[in-house]
Design an enzyme around this catalytic site. Sequence first.
Site, PDB file in Angstrom:
ATOM      1  N   ARG A   1      -2.741  24.209 104.959  1.00 23.25           N
ATOM      2  CA  ARG A   1      -1.331  24.401 105.342  1.00 23.25           C
ATOM      3  C   ARG A   1      -0.864  25.673 104.671  1.00 23.25           C
ATOM      4  NH1 ARG A   1       3.515  20.024 105.522  1.00 23.25           N
ATOM      5  NH2 ARG A   1       2.366  19.665 107.446  1.00 23.25           N
TER       6      ARG A   1
ATOM      7  N   HIS B   1       1.142  23.922 114.762  1.00 23.59           N
ATOM      8  CA  HIS B   1       0.907  22.640 114.085  1.00 23.59           C
ATOM      9  C   HIS B   1       0.102  21.737 115.029  1.00 23.59           C
ATOM     10  CE1 HIS B   1       1.244  19.605 111.169  1.00 23.59           C
ATOM     11  NE2 HIS B   1       2.518  19.282 111.242  1.00 23.59           N
TER      12      HIS B   1
ATOM     13  N   GLN C   1      -0.144  17.826 114.673  1.00 24.75           N
ATOM     14  CA  GLN C   1       1.062  17.114 115.105  1.00 24.75           C
ATOM     15  C   GLN C   1       1.062  16.935 116.624  1.00 24.75           C
ATOM     16  OE1 GLN C   1       3.598  15.871 112.972  1.00 24.75           O
ATOM     17  NE2 GLN C   1       4.056  14.775 114.864  1.00 24.75           N
TER      18      GLN C   1
ATOM     19  N   ASP D   1      12.877  19.115 116.384  1.00 24.98           N
ATOM     20  CA  ASP D   1      12.360  19.299 115.027  1.00 24.98           C
ATOM     21  C   ASP D   1      13.493  19.881 114.191  1.00 24.98           C
ATOM     22  OD1 ASP D   1      10.692  19.581 112.809  1.00 24.98           O
ATOM     23  OD2 ASP D   1       9.657  21.372 113.569  1.00 24.98           O
TER      24      ASP D   1
ATOM     25  N   CYS E   1       8.576  15.138 114.663  1.00 29.27           N
ATOM     26  CA  CYS E   1       7.419  15.164 113.755  1.00 29.27           C
ATOM     27  C   CYS E   1       7.771  14.678 112.363  1.00 29.27           C
ATOM     28  CB  CYS E   1       6.849  16.575 113.706  1.00 29.27           C
ATOM     29  SG  CYS E   1       7.979  17.803 112.996  1.00 29.27           S
TER      30      CYS E   1
ATOM     31  N   ARG F   1      -0.631  10.263 113.402  1.00 31.44           N
ATOM     32  CA  ARG F   1      -1.164  11.429 112.719  1.00 31.44           C
ATOM     33  C   ARG F   1      -2.553  11.098 112.135  1.00 31.44           C
ATOM     34  NH1 ARG F   1       1.631  15.767 110.896  1.00 31.44           N
ATOM     35  NH2 ARG F   1      -0.522  16.370 110.475  1.00 31.44           N
TER      36      ARG F   1
HETATM   37  N1   CP Z   1       5.020  16.110 110.374  1.00 34.56           N
HETATM   38  C1   CP Z   1       4.487  16.669 109.258  1.00 34.56           C
HETATM   39  O1   CP Z   1       3.633  17.559 109.325  1.00 34.56           O
HETATM   40  O2   CP Z   1       4.974  16.155 108.100  1.00 34.56           O
HETATM   41  P1   CP Z   1       4.626  16.683 106.631  1.00 34.56           P
HETATM   42  O3   CP Z   1       5.244  18.053 106.488  1.00 34.56           O
HETATM   43  O4   CP Z   1       5.234  15.678 105.708  1.00 34.56           O
HETATM   44  O5   CP Z   1       3.140  16.761 106.501  1.00 34.56           O
HETATM   45  N1  NVA Z   2       8.783  23.026 111.653  1.00 39.03           N
HETATM   46  C1  NVA Z   2       8.637  22.281 110.425  1.00 39.03           C
HETATM   47  C2  NVA Z   2       7.635  21.193 110.601  1.00 39.03           C
HETATM   48  C3  NVA Z   2       7.402  20.334 109.406  1.00 39.03           C
HETATM   49  C4  NVA Z   2       6.376  19.286 109.635  1.00 39.03           C
HETATM   50  C5  NVA Z   2       8.235  23.232 109.303  1.00 39.03           C
HETATM   51  O1  NVA Z   2       7.431  24.151 109.553  1.00 39.03           O
HETATM   52  O2  NVA Z   2       8.721  23.067 108.197  1.00 39.03           O
END
Ligand code: CP
Ligand code: NVA
Length: 293
Positions: free
Chosen positions: A95, A122, A125, A212, A252, A280
């Site tokens: 990440r 992502h 997701q 989101d 998400c 997930r």
């Molecule tokens: N939806 C998602 O990716 O959640 P987190 O940021 O908690 O991993």
């Molecule tokens: N769009 C959000 C998703 C988190 C799971 C972010 O990037 O923070």
Amino acid sequence: MRHVLDIDNLTPDDLTTVLDLAEVVPAPQVMAGRGAALIFEKPSNRTRNSTEMAVVGLGGHPVTIRAEEIGLGVREPVRDVTMVLAQYHAVLGARVFEHRVLEEMAALDVIPVVNLLSDVAHPCQALADLLTLRQRWGALAGRTLAWVGDGNNVARSLTLAAAMSGITVRVACPPGHGLDEVALDAARGFGPVEVVATPADAVAGADVVVTDTWVSMGQEDQQAARLDAFAGYQVNSKLMSGAGPDAVFLHCLPAHRGEEVTAEVIDGPASLVWAEAANRMHAARGLLQWILR
Ligand code: CP
Ligand code: NVA
């Protein structure tokens, strides 16, 4: 070697295979005696826990690493970190703030690389979202998905994944916050994606409404301006009443009740967010099986 930086690293057939593998019970122990290194530059609840438990479900051992503890790109170059982790692990998830870090890891081609969320995409997701919808509907093709809000990483991957699955996508984002042309063109290579003027246009008769957060991780300094820009893009009961009669709601998470969605919607009968979160883990199990085949 299979790298998944966004969902279109899979073909539409691969995507269906991953969803099928996600539902194989008992899960084959394809990771027995093998490791997964999971690097996080940003916080995570779902992605860390679901991916770790997916690895455990396949008989493997996850090692979660906060980027600062290894000094990714600081204590050691990204290249050296990747080369070393490839000596111990069967797969590397990361990440990252900058998508190019994933590209650098994948370009080495020494270990399969999975995007656990970047500024661009992502994919994990999107897989969970499609799995959730397939479980609800039985089949995905021919349905309509409305995305309301930010044209962000989650929007990009879900738009691609939905188009790859025969779902018509309608997107409503405030000016300056839409999906970029590259993402739209990529998705339109698979199926119809319409950019519409208002949230009401997007949800009209839709089978699923998705949104989101308005402030993604790394955008905290833009919070005030973004809350202002997104006013009018909230998913609330009035907006949902314009969707199809059996429309469902996805998010998400993390969610901000009273901003992008009201409590009435996310905690109401149309919401599938807990199944979506559960998926997930199942989707990650399917993806890891496909990668390690
Ligand atoms: N939806 C998602 O990716 O959640 P987190 O940021 O908690 O991993
Ligand atoms: N769009 C959000 C998703 C988190 C799971 C972010 O990037 O923070």
